[in-house]
Each structure stands twice: as C-alpha cells, then as structure tokens.
Design a protein around this motif. Sequence first.
Motif, PDB file in Angstrom:
ATOM      1  N   ALA A 270      -2.053  -7.450  -6.645  1.00 40.64           N
ATOM      2  CA  ALA A 270      -2.707  -6.595  -7.637  1.00 40.64           C
ATOM      3  C   ALA A 270      -2.089  -5.198  -7.731  1.00 40.64           C
ATOM      4  CB  ALA A 270      -4.199  -6.507  -7.346  1.00 40.64           C
ATOM      5  N   PRO A 271      -1.650  -4.567  -6.608  1.00 37.93           N
ATOM      6  CA  PRO A 271      -1.064  -3.219  -6.726  1.00 37.93           C
ATOM      7  C   PRO A 271       0.180  -3.152  -7.599  1.00 37.93           C
ATOM      8  CG  PRO A 271      -1.697  -3.646  -4.455  1.00 37.93           C
ATOM      9  CD  PRO A 271      -1.835  -4.939  -5.196  1.00 37.93           C
ATOM     10  N   LEU A 272       0.753  -4.281  -7.939  1.00 39.73           N
ATOM     11  CA  LEU A 272       1.947  -4.263  -8.781  1.00 39.73           C
ATOM     12  C   LEU A 272       1.668  -3.781 -10.196  1.00 39.73           C
ATOM     13  CD1 LEU A 272       3.665  -7.625  -7.741  1.00 39.73           C
ATOM     14  CD2 LEU A 272       4.220  -5.309  -6.969  1.00 39.73           C
ATOM     15  N   SER A 273       0.409  -3.648 -10.543  1.00 39.12           N
ATOM     16  CA  SER A 273       0.073  -3.119 -11.872  1.00 39.12           C
ATOM     17  C   SER A 273       0.603  -1.704 -12.069  1.00 39.12           C
ATOM     18  CB  SER A 273      -1.444  -3.140 -12.084  1.00 39.12           C
ATOM     19  OG  SER A 273      -2.093  -2.324 -11.117  1.00 39.12           O
ATOM     20  N   ALA A 274       0.947  -1.026 -10.963  1.00 34.92           N
ATOM     21  CA  ALA A 274       1.508   0.330 -11.039  1.00 34.92           C
ATOM     22  C   ALA A 274       3.001   0.322 -11.323  1.00 34.92           C
ATOM     23  CB  ALA A 274       1.238   1.081  -9.738  1.00 34.92           C
ATOM     24  N   THR A 275       3.589  -0.876 -11.496  1.00 35.31           N
ATOM     25  CA  THR A 275       5.035  -0.981 -11.726  1.00 35.31           C
ATOM     26  C   THR A 275       5.305  -1.735 -13.029  1.00 35.31           C
ATOM     27  OG1 THR A 275       5.162  -3.018 -10.418  1.00 35.31           O
ATOM     28  CG2 THR A 275       5.505  -0.933  -9.256  1.00 35.31           C
ATOM     29  N   PRO A 276       5.014  -1.131 -14.173  1.00 33.15           N
ATOM     30  CA  PRO A 276       5.134  -1.848 -15.452  1.00 33.15           C
ATOM     31  C   PRO A 276       6.555  -2.199 -15.853  1.00 33.15           C
ATOM     32  CG  PRO A 276       4.709   0.476 -15.838  1.00 33.15           C
ATOM     33  CD  PRO A 276       4.548   0.259 -14.365  1.00 33.15           C
ATOM     34  N   ARG A 277       7.556  -1.696 -15.125  1.00 28.83           N
ATOM     35  CA  ARG A 277       8.956  -2.010 -15.444  1.00 28.83           C
ATOM     36  C   ARG A 277       9.593  -2.920 -14.391  1.00 28.83           C
ATOM     37  NH1 ARG A 277      11.612   3.620 -15.675  1.00 28.83           N
ATOM     38  NH2 ARG A 277      13.481   2.416 -16.198  1.00 28.83           N
TER      39      ARG A 277
ATOM     40  N   ASP B  29       0.822  -1.206   0.000  1.00 25.48           N
ATOM     41  CA  ASP B  29       0.000   0.000   0.000  1.00 25.48           C
ATOM     42  C   ASP B  29       0.858   1.259   0.000  1.00 25.48           C
ATOM     43  OD1 ASP B  29       1.015  -0.148   2.531  1.00 25.48           O
ATOM     44  OD2 ASP B  29      -0.909  -0.200   3.566  1.00 25.48           O
ATOM     45  N   GLU B  30       2.194   1.075   0.026  1.00 21.94           N
ATOM     46  CA  GLU B  30       3.081   2.232  -0.096  1.00 21.94           C
ATOM     47  C   GLU B  30       3.099   2.680  -1.561  1.00 21.94           C
ATOM     48  OE1 GLU B  30       6.803   1.947   1.883  1.00 21.94           O
ATOM     49  OE2 GLU B  30       6.064   0.503   3.365  1.00 21.94           O
ATOM     50  N   PRO B  31       3.443   3.956  -1.826  1.00 16.21           N
ATOM     51  CA  PRO B  31       3.389   4.470  -3.202  1.00 16.21           C
ATOM     52  C   PRO B  31       4.278   3.673  -4.151  1.00 16.21           C
ATOM     53  CG  PRO B  31       3.624   6.266  -1.635  1.00 16.21           C
ATOM     54  CD  PRO B  31       3.797   5.003  -0.856  1.00 16.21           C
TER      55      PRO B  31
ATOM     56  N   THR C 109       1.797 -15.507  -0.936  1.00 17.50           N
ATOM     57  CA  THR C 109       0.655 -15.079  -1.746  1.00 17.50           C
ATOM     58  C   THR C 109      -0.119 -16.288  -2.209  1.00 17.50           C
ATOM     59  OG1 THR C 109      -0.017 -13.735  -3.647  1.00 17.50           O
ATOM     60  CG2 THR C 109       1.935 -15.108  -3.920  1.00 17.50           C
ATOM     61  N   THR C 110      -1.373 -16.049  -2.555  1.00 14.86           N
ATOM     62  CA  THR C 110      -2.218 -17.136  -3.072  1.00 14.86           C
ATOM     63  C   THR C 110      -2.481 -17.003  -4.556  1.00 14.86           C
ATOM     64  OG1 THR C 110      -4.209 -15.868  -2.490  1.00 14.86           O
ATOM     65  CG2 THR C 110      -3.386 -17.436  -0.844  1.00 14.86           C
ATOM     66  N   ASP C 111      -1.959 -15.929  -5.189  1.00 13.66           N
ATOM     67  CA  ASP C 111      -2.261 -15.715  -6.608  1.00 13.66           C
ATOM     68  C   ASP C 111      -1.113 -14.987  -7.286  1.00 13.66           C
ATOM     69  OD1 ASP C 111      -3.430 -15.410  -9.071  1.00 13.66           O
ATOM     70  OD2 ASP C 111      -4.832 -13.836  -8.442  1.00 13.66           O
ATOM     71  N   LEU C 112      -0.515 -15.642  -8.279  1.00 14.72           N
ATOM     72  CA  LEU C 112       0.585 -15.049  -9.036  1.00 14.72           C
ATOM     73  C   LEU C 112       0.124 -14.380 -10.322  1.00 14.72           C
ATOM     74  CD1 LEU C 112       3.301 -17.847  -8.664  1.00 14.72           C
ATOM     75  CD2 LEU C 112       3.292 -15.597  -7.588  1.00 14.72           C
ATOM     76  N   SER C 113      -1.160 -14.294 -10.544  1.00 12.98           N
ATOM     77  CA  SER C 113      -1.671 -13.731 -11.798  1.00 12.98           C
ATOM     78  C   SER C 113      -1.140 -12.336 -12.096  1.00 12.98           C
ATOM     79  CB  SER C 113      -3.200 -13.709 -11.780  1.00 12.98           C
ATOM     80  OG  SER C 113      -3.711 -15.016 -11.701  1.00 12.98           O
ATOM     81  N   PRO C 114      -1.046 -11.429 -11.103  1.00 16.43           N
ATOM     82  CA  PRO C 114      -0.539 -10.083 -11.420  1.00 16.43           C
ATOM     83  C   PRO C 114       0.878 -10.079 -11.968  1.00 16.43           C
ATOM     84  CG  PRO C 114      -1.714 -10.039  -9.335  1.00 16.43           C
ATOM     85  CD  PRO C 114      -1.548 -11.485  -9.715  1.00 16.43           C
ATOM     86  N   VAL C 115       1.672 -11.104 -11.666  1.00 18.29           N
ATOM     87  CA  VAL C 115       3.053 -11.146 -12.138  1.00 18.29           C
ATOM     88  C   VAL C 115       3.111 -11.465 -13.631  1.00 18.29           C
ATOM     89  CG1 VAL C 115       5.300 -12.277 -11.837  1.00 18.29           C
ATOM     90  CG2 VAL C 115       3.832 -11.853  -9.859  1.00 18.29           C
ATOM     91  N   ALA C 116       2.087 -12.142 -14.120  1.00 13.35           N
ATOM     92  CA  ALA C 116       2.106 -12.598 -15.515  1.00 13.35           C
ATOM     93  C   ALA C 116       2.214 -11.446 -16.504  1.00 13.35           C
ATOM     94  CB  ALA C 116       0.850 -13.415 -15.805  1.00 13.35           C
TER      95      ALA C 116
END
Length: 514
Positions: A357-364, A335-337, A375-382
Amino acid sequence: MDVTVEQAARQITAEVVARAPEGWTECVLRGSGSRGSVGLFGGGYVVPSRPGHFFGLPFPGQALASLASWFRDVHGWESIVLQVTCRPSGAFDLVVFRGTLEPGAGPEDGWTLTVDPGVQPPEPGAAGVAEPSGLGQAGDAAEAVEHLRAVLRQHAERYGAEPEMAAPATEAQLAAAERRLGRPLPADLAALYLEADGDGHSEALAGYGWLPLDEALAERDDYIGVPTWFGWNLGWNQVIFDAEPPNTVRRCSGHPGWLPFATWSDGNYFAVDLAPAADGRPGQVIEVGRDFNDGPRYVASSVTAWLGQALGRPDPHAAQPSGDRPRQLVISALDEPLTAAVQAIHLNDAPSPVDLAPLSATPRLRRLHLNRCATTDLSPVAALPVEDLAVDLAGGADLVPLAGHPHLAALTVGSPTPIDLAPLRALPALRSLDLSRCPTPDLALLADLPGLRYLALSAAQWKALIAAGRLPVRLAAARLAGAPSLTDALELLAALGVDTSTAYHLSGTVEDAA
C-alpha cells in the motif's frame, strides 16, 4: 578431429584434474570466448562427500582463446560458448556452439537462448511512440556567444593563457550537418560553432572538451544516436526511466535527435536534444552516454543556459522542478521515505508478507523487485505505471489484480503453489515472462500471448510445453533456468526452430591425467 581443438580440450582437462579436490567425481566447466575476451560462467566440481561446497576452478584462458580463434577462422563464429565435462580418469566431453547461447553468471542461472537476433524491444521514447514537444527554443545566439567569451576569459585568468581554439566552422559545414541530422541545429549552438569548431583539446568549455562538429556527428551516428542494447540475456526486463523534471526528455537510451557537443572523456556527453518530449524544449541540454543507459539526465533549457550555469547564472527557462533526486531505491522496508521522484524500488529481505500500500506515494514507479520477500496482494501495483515487476506470492495470492495493466512489460513470478495464469491474457504490453520458480499446470495458454518475445522456464516446464505442442511462436529469446547442460540448451534451441546441427562435439582422454 582437429588438432587445435583436441589440444585445447586436453589442456583444459589437465588443468581441471590438477586442481581437483579429493573425492571428486566430475567437473563441469562452462565458458565463452570471442575476439576480445574469454571467460568462465558457472560449473564446478562434484564432490559427493561435500555437497554444496564450492571449489575454485582453474582458468584456462589460453585454451579458451585458442578455441575461440579456431571456431572464428574455421566456422565464422564471432563468439562461442562451450561446456567441458571432465572426470578423474582424464576423460572429457566437449560441446561448442556459436554465441546464440549465453550461460548465466552462476551455476543455477541456466542458459539464455537467442532465437531471433534481429528482434529488440522498442523503447518508450522512440519516434512514433512518445508525444513530441510543441515548445520553442530557449537559447539565444548572441547571448550564447557572450557567455562563451566570458567562459574563455575565466579559463585564461585561471591558467594564465588564452586557450588555443580551433578555427570557426563554415556556414557550409553547418548546412551539411543539418542535412545529416535531418533537423536544424539550435541557433545558439550554431553560433558557437561559427566562433570555433571545438576547443582544440584545451577543455576550455567550462572544463569539458568541446567536440568539433564532425566529431560530434560521428559520436551521434555511432553511439549517442543509437539505442543501447546488451541482448536478451541482460535486456529482457530493461526499463528506461524518465528524466527529472518528468516528460522533458524522451525515454530512450539513444536517439538520432541527440547531438553530443561536450565531454569529460569519460564516456558521457552533454548533448543538445533536437527531439524533446512533450514538456521539453528543442535545443535543451541533456547528459547521455555510458552511465545513462537507463535514461538521460536533463541539464539545462539550452546551450545558452548551460554556459550561463558555468558562469553562476540561473536558467530562466529551466523546466521545474529541477535538481537531482533519487529515482532508484534499494531498501529493506517500505516504511522508508517514498516520494514521487522514485521510479525503481528493490525491496530486499523485508518481513513477509509485504504490504504494498505505501507504494501509492510513488506515482512514477516503473520497476518493482521484491527480493527474498513475498506479498499477498498485488492490488497496489495495478494503479502504478510499473513496467518491470519481480515478485514472490504468498498466502494464496494471485495475478488477478494485474489484469488489464496497460504498462507491465516484464513479469517475474515465484510461488510455492500453482497460480492461475489466465490474467496474463489481459496484459497488452507483456513481452517478457519468467515463471521458472512457479509451479504452473496451465502453461499451454502461453501460446496465446501474441506479444510474448522472451520466456524463462525450468527444464521440466519447457519439456511439458514442448510435449503439449504449445510453444509460443513469436519468441525472440528464451531462458532455460536451473543447472541444465549445454546439450539440454541445444535441444531446446532446436525445438524453438534454430538449426543446431553445426554444434561441435568431441570426446577424448588425457593420458595419465589422473
């Protein structure tokens, strides 16, 4: 039995016994030695009445140095690893082998085994991998000379005397340098060298030392132009980060197209980049060296602009956005910026399960480590360009979301329950894998991963893989996790095809040691 080795082993054992805590039954001491250094790595006293308690070990530096010297002179081993097992009776068992084995830093960190020392992972910015730039140079020779003279005037005003600059380089020297580089020098840097071949150690170039041309070429040949590689023990999950602005500088730790020309004598250099990435310019200035093994820093569009910065002038051709922004974060919650500049996240001790899910803010994002959280879901990493992923899975999570990931090169997985490894077949970039904290019933499929060059497993996992006759055939390095002995590591090394017949074994007793 060689007297030097026997004396060193007795000396080590005597020191161990002299320092031993009450009630001890055994002590294991692991060390290493080379021409320039010796050290201890792991091991400790076993005291059954005080399990889990750490007792300080002696440091028999002189004995370790004697062993390193003897094995170098007699066997030609430039570095050694050793293990001494001592008992209260004064009995000892010594095992020594050449430095293709590296002990971990802690007692549970195991051993890293080098199988093929000639293999080194390619860097993403290497020639033939990264797209070259189509932009032109931004520097101007006449303007660069004007800036240089202005900088030297500032130096004279500050210190009350003109700096004693070196004599100019000749056109013949510049031509020879270009032949050695295989590339033309930027026009602005060449013009500066026709003014002076370095600053004569006056540090008049905006406070930095300006390297003579021959010295610049030597630093390039021996250091800056060569990728930095610390071996598989440290480099198995290496990531080279992108410069800011992105895609201006090749993602390399060293490149033959980088020519250092100025330094603060701290192991770091300003260099002209003669082989920029797609959005960079030939002749741009970057910072490289000791503190930039994980990727260079973009500084200016040219040497002309770099000198202009010293005079307080803006860079009209600078790639945008410019300025330093954090590319690595060590945090305890997502939840940090988070911004697009973030390329590495170490998430420590976050409440589990962690929602990624918040990792969507880090496209690089290139590196993601979840430490002491799951974690229970690696989908955001894909959807992210992650190259190094270390994660614990919880709640029946699996690796399925990672299938087809084009960038993932290093993967560390921990899980309390068995997981299906089949998705690993669909990771084309995978070269390094750590499953040592993961109960996995189907290890045999690891032999079907053609790009796998590094594998970390527990002793039980390695034994199962060997028993199944399914060792991956292209491994360059392996790690034996946990707290195995050096003898265990040598057995695995032999199973991987390395000749261990020269391993040195010695048993003896220190008289009256108890």
